[in-house]
Every structure is written in C-alpha cells, then in structure tokens.
Design an enzyme around this catalytic site. Structure first.
Site, short mmCIF file in Angstrom:
data_model
loop_
_atom_site.label_atom_id
_atom_site.label_comp_id
_atom_site.label_asym_id
_atom_site.label_seq_id
_atom_site.Cartn_x
_atom_site.Cartn_y
_atom_site.Cartn_z
N SER A 90 0.81 -1.23 0.00
CA SER A 90 0.00 0.00 0.00
C SER A 90 0.84 1.27 0.00
O SER A 90 0.39 2.32 -0.49
CB SER A 90 -0.94 0.01 1.21
OG SER A 90 -0.19 -0.12 2.41
N ASN A 104 3.81 -5.45 5.69
CA ASN A 104 2.64 -6.21 6.13
C ASN A 104 3.03 -7.53 6.80
O ASN A 104 2.31 -8.02 7.67
CB ASN A 104 1.70 -6.47 4.95
CG ASN A 104 0.98 -5.20 4.52
OD1 ASN A 104 0.42 -4.49 5.34
ND2 ASN A 104 1.00 -4.90 3.23
N HIS A 157 0.06 5.40 6.72
CA HIS A 157 0.21 5.74 5.31
C HIS A 157 0.42 7.24 5.11
O HIS A 157 -0.33 8.04 5.66
CB HIS A 157 -1.02 5.28 4.52
CG HIS A 157 -1.21 3.80 4.54
ND1 HIS A 157 -2.02 3.17 5.47
CD2 HIS A 157 -0.67 2.83 3.77
CE1 HIS A 157 -1.99 1.87 5.26
NE2 HIS A 157 -1.18 1.63 4.24
#
Length: 219
Positions: free
Chosen positions: A44, A110, A196
């Site tokens: 991401s 992750n 993020h």
C-alpha cells in the site's frame, strides 16, 4: 496482356507492403528494445493507499522528477495494498513480463504487522531478487527497507530490521534503509491511520528514494 500487367502490378504492391511491414517491425522491435522501464513493486505504501489521486504516490512523483532531469523511463506502479512478501512472490512472474530495466522492491511491512517470521520474509525477498536476476541479468534491483514498529518487541524488531541490510550485502544490491525515514511518526505527514503518508508525505518518500535510484539511471 492487361492480365499480365495487373499481376505484375499486384506483385509490386504486395512486395512493397511486405517490405514496408518488415521495416515497421524492425522499428517497433528496436523501439521495444530501447524502452526503459522502472517497476515499483510493493504494498500500500507504493500503491498510494488513501490518496485522492494515485498519481500522487511516491513512484509517480519520483518518475516525474527523473523525467524532468532528462531521463526517459516508462513506469509501472505494481503496488498492491495489503500485499505480503508471500503474495509478492506469487505475482512476480506476471509483473516481470514487462521486462524492467530497474526493479524497485518494497515489501515486508505487512509481514511485520502480521507478525510473520522474519526468516520467511527474508527468504521470500531473496527468492524474488534471485528470480529477477535469473530472468533478467541486466535488470538493476533497488531494495527498499522497512523498520519494525516498537510494539513488535525488541527481539522481533532486531531480527526484522536486519533483513534488508543483510540481503543488500548478501545479494550485492543497493538499499534504501528506511522508506519512511522522513515521514514516520510525523502526524501532519501521515493519514489518520498513522501509517500511510499523505500527499505531502509521499513527496518526501520520493525524496528519500531518489538518491538511491539515481545512480541506477541511464540516459
């Protein structure tokens, strides 16, 4: 006689078209060979999760920056939100069909957040690196590193944090030590999840990666 003239004319046209097509194929083949491509392969962070415009993600910002400096590269943003190193290994073959000149490998965050064994993460990354080297020996690989979050514990963090520098040394590839170096823990540069980067944060991520990518570029 008119029939023979017609046949002669037809053959001239056919041969001409064949020659033109051959020339066109040669040009297209040369153009394909001359095309330089950067593949940004990640999760991401690479995909630009949470941004209003995915072109604000750091791979796009970085590619625009190097284009402005006179480098001619096409790019592929192969970031997939939620991807792990196991997932990346599974989809690598498909992505490599684009024949990269430079492969930027950003995966592992992750794995860490899910508490996956650092040994498995390292082996998955190594397998990807070696697959790229085997399939495209001239492709330049840039490994992008990540640090473990404090809540993972000291032992886990030490093992995870050593993955990237160890692989960089063992596989003889350059390393961006920490992709979030300029944005981690800075609230205004991160989205509400605190993980993020914002649009402004992605610009700083591009600035972080740039000095490590530039030596790999050719004009």
């Amino acid at each position: 006689m008119p029939y023979l003239i017609f046949i002669s004319f037809f053959l001239m046209i056919a041969c001409g078209n064949s020659s033109d097509q051959a020339d066109k194929n040669q040009v297209e083949s040369k153009s394909s060979q001359d095309t330089k491509r950067i593949i940004y392969f990640g999760d991401s962070l690479t995909a630009g999760y949470g941004l209003l415009d995915f072109e604000d993600a750091w791979p796009h910002v970085l590619t625009k920056k190097i284009s402005a400096e006179g480098y001619s590269y096409q790019m592929t943003n192969a970031g997939v939100s939620g991807d792990t190193t196991s997932g990346g290994l599974g989809r690598l073959e498909w992505v490599l069909a684009e024949k990269p000149s430079i492969f930027v490998l950003e995966l592992g965050a992750n794995d860490m957040l899910r508490g996956i064994s650092p040994k498995l993460t390292k082996e998955n990354l190594r397998s990807m690196i070696r697959q790229i080297k085997s399939q495209y020996p001239t492709t330049k690989i840039l490994l992008v590193g990540m640090y473990a979050t404090p809540n993972m514990g000291k032992k886990y963090a030490e093992e995870f944090n050593s993955i990237y520098p160890d692989l960089s040394k063992e596989e003889d590839i350059p390393l961006v030590p920490f992709i979030l170096e300029k944005v981690a823990s800075i609230r205004k540069l991160n989205q509400k999840d605190g993980i993020h980067p914002t649009e402004a944060g992605h610009k700083l991520v591009a600035d972080t990666v740039y000095p490590y990518l530039k030596p790999l570029l050719v004009k």
